[in-house]
Design a protein around this motif. Structure first.
Motif, short mmCIF file in Angstrom:
data_model
loop_
_atom_site.label_atom_id
_atom_site.label_comp_id
_atom_site.label_asym_id
_atom_site.label_seq_id
_atom_site.Cartn_x
_atom_site.Cartn_y
_atom_site.Cartn_z
N GLN A 26 42.74 20.01 14.33
CA GLN A 26 44.01 20.67 14.68
C GLN A 26 44.58 21.44 13.50
O GLN A 26 45.79 21.62 13.39
CB GLN A 26 45.02 19.63 15.18
CG GLN A 26 44.77 19.08 16.56
CD GLN A 26 43.67 18.02 16.58
OE1 GLN A 26 43.56 17.24 15.64
NE2 GLN A 26 42.90 17.98 17.65
N SER B 231 62.75 29.02 7.91
CA SER B 231 63.13 28.07 8.96
C SER B 231 64.53 27.50 8.77
O SER B 231 65.10 26.92 9.70
CB SER B 231 62.11 26.92 9.03
OG SER B 231 61.95 26.31 7.77
N LYS C 38 53.58 32.76 2.29
CA LYS C 38 53.15 31.51 2.90
C LYS C 38 51.90 31.02 2.19
O LYS C 38 51.11 31.82 1.66
CB LYS C 38 52.86 31.78 4.40
CG LYS C 38 52.44 30.58 5.23
CD LYS C 38 52.32 30.99 6.69
CE LYS C 38 51.93 29.82 7.56
NZ LYS C 38 51.96 30.15 9.01
N PRO D 80 49.88 17.30 13.56
CA PRO D 80 49.13 18.33 14.26
C PRO D 80 48.40 17.82 15.51
O PRO D 80 48.15 18.59 16.43
CB PRO D 80 48.12 18.80 13.20
CG PRO D 80 48.73 18.45 11.89
CD PRO D 80 49.48 17.19 12.14
N ASP E 234 44.57 24.61 12.79
CA ASP E 234 45.31 25.81 13.19
C ASP E 234 46.71 25.47 13.66
O ASP E 234 47.67 26.20 13.40
CB ASP E 234 44.56 26.56 14.29
CG ASP E 234 43.29 27.24 13.79
OD1 ASP E 234 43.14 27.35 12.55
OD2 ASP E 234 42.47 27.65 14.62
N GLN E 235 46.83 24.35 14.36
CA GLN E 235 48.14 23.89 14.81
C GLN E 235 49.03 23.60 13.61
O GLN E 235 50.20 23.97 13.57
CB GLN E 235 47.98 22.64 15.67
CG GLN E 235 49.27 22.09 16.27
CD GLN E 235 49.72 22.85 17.49
OE1 GLN E 235 49.00 23.70 18.00
NE2 GLN E 235 50.92 22.56 17.95
N SER F 232 59.24 19.80 9.45
CA SER F 232 58.30 19.45 10.51
C SER F 232 57.20 18.51 10.04
O SER F 232 56.62 17.79 10.86
CB SER F 232 57.67 20.71 11.11
OG SER F 232 56.91 21.41 10.15
N SER G 107 45.57 30.02 3.89
CA SER G 107 44.91 29.04 4.75
C SER G 107 43.60 28.50 4.18
O SER G 107 43.06 27.54 4.72
CB SER G 107 44.63 29.66 6.12
OG SER G 107 43.76 30.78 6.00
N TYR H 28 48.63 24.80 10.47
CA TYR H 28 48.92 26.00 9.68
C TYR H 28 50.00 26.85 10.34
O TYR H 28 50.83 27.45 9.65
CB TYR H 28 47.65 26.82 9.47
CG TYR H 28 47.85 27.92 8.46
CD1 TYR H 28 47.98 27.63 7.10
CD2 TYR H 28 47.94 29.24 8.86
CE1 TYR H 28 48.20 28.62 6.17
CE2 TYR H 28 48.15 30.25 7.94
CZ TYR H 28 48.29 29.94 6.59
OH TYR H 28 48.52 30.93 5.67
N SER H 29 50.01 26.86 11.66
CA SER H 29 51.05 27.62 12.38
C SER H 29 52.44 27.05 12.11
O SER H 29 53.44 27.78 12.21
CB SER H 29 50.77 27.60 13.88
OG SER H 29 49.56 28.25 14.18
N SER H 30 52.52 25.78 11.76
CA SER H 30 53.82 25.14 11.54
C SER H 30 54.36 25.34 10.14
O SER H 30 55.52 25.02 9.87
CB SER H 30 53.72 23.64 11.83
OG SER H 30 53.02 22.96 10.78
#
Length: 345
Positions: A161, A118, A132, A91, A163-164, A85, A135, A166-168
């Motif tokens: 962005q 993934s 993981k 992000p 958080d966007q 990704s 953060s 880190y979620s990925s």
């Protein structure tokens, strides 16, 4: 089913606007604002498939194949604990390097490595420990900011962005083994580019090396684009199968070879490009850069093709270790594809 996808774009903001149909449709088109020239192309195929002999070993490959191109494929390998990704989107909701390279005519294959959830889980892996990146440490480690939530004022990473992003980040699979390499443990140590071992390689993740060779046998000779710890994978693939590696682009890599005899024997005939961002001293990246510079010099001194792009030396500042996701990612992609066009094609 052949997927006919027509895309019209300005390179800084690629919008996928085509349709996928069973029969060949009349192509749709659209545009997005930018200062750069408009480029149109058709994407022949987007596909996902697995490489690897067993469920435990498999890597997930994502392909982006433009129509009517004779350019070599580019295999994009992420760094440790990061997935495909990072090359596919940003992000802040822009298209990633995969689309920038396709726009330049290059078939692209992005990789979710076999040690990531993934890439799919076997029954054994589903019961394994998952981990993981934390953060907080990645802010300074990767040049996003001076500390958690403290973005650099001139930084290019879209910190709002975070958080966007880190979620990925995918989960890493930790199966107990006797392998104490940096890839197996997730620890970086001296192979992160610190100290005298900066130019040495552990040989990378042996399973991933095997998978990438299998992928190259499928795609044919290709260009490897590797990031961070993914460098160890790329260098080892080139050691084992230099006939399949037609170019090597290293984004702040681990393990750039510095032994003169090895570089002359293996890498001299492989066009080589290193790319570096900003904040190198605070990120302990200076010795990695020096290793890449040494590799490049040996290749050049022996008649090969090699360069190092230091973005700050070109007046481009604020780039992080995740430059493929930075706000000026398309500019960096353009520098790389321009270099490939002149050095390889």
């Amino acid at each position: 089913m052949k997927k006919n996808i027509t895309l019209s774009l300005f390179v800084t903001s690629l919008l996928v606007l085509g349709a996928c149909q069973n029969s060949a449709p009349e192509p749709e088109s659209g545009t997005a604002e930018s200062d750069r020239d408009e480029v149109s192309f058709s994407l022949e195929k987007m596909n996902d498939f697995y490489i690897g002999e067993t469920l435990n070993d498999q890597s997930l490959i994502h392909s982006f194949i433009p129509e009517n191109t004779e350019k070599l494929p580019v295999i994009m390998v992420p760094g440790l604990g990061l997935g495909a990704s990072i090359y596919e989107s940003t992000p802040d909701d822009r298209n990633g390097w995969a689309y920038d390279f396709v726009a330049a005519g290059y078939p692209v294959y992005t990789v979710d490595t076999s040690n990531l959830a993934s890439a799919g889980l076997s029954e054994e892996e589903a019961e394994a420990t998952l981990s993981k990146w934390d953060s907080e440490s990645i802010w300074s480690r990767w040049g996003l900011g001076s500390g958690p939530g403290e973005a650099y004022k001139d930084g290019q990473f879209p910190a709002e962005q975070f958080d966007q992003f880190y979620s990925s980040i995918p989960m890493q699979i930790k199966i107990a083994s006797n392998d104490s390499s940096s890839e197996a443990t997730g620890k970086t140590g001296s192979r992160s580019g610190n100290g005298e071992d900066a130019g040495k390689s552990s040989g990378g993740n042996s399973q991933e090396v095997e998978n990438m060779i299998q992928l190259l046998e499928k795609t044919g000779p290709s260009i490897l684009l590797v990031h961070s710890m993914g460098g160890e994978i790329g260098y080892e693939v080139a050691r084992q199968r230099p006939d399949l590696v037609k170019g090597l682009v290293a984004i702040e890599p681990v393990g750039s070879p510095t032994d003169e005899s090895e570089v002359k024997y293996i890498y001299e005939n492989i066009p080589y490009l290193g790319v570096y961002g900003d904040y190198l001293e605070s990120r302990n990246q200076v010795s990695r850069l020096e290793a890449v510079q040494t590799t490049s010099k040996i290749i050049k001194d022996n008649g090969g093709t090699s360069d190092v792009i230091e973005l700050t030396e070109e007046g481009i500042t604020g780039n992080s270790h995740l430059m493929m996701m930075d706000q000026n990612s398309d500019v960096i992609a353009g520098k790389i594809t321009d270099w490939l066009d002149s050095a390889i094609q």
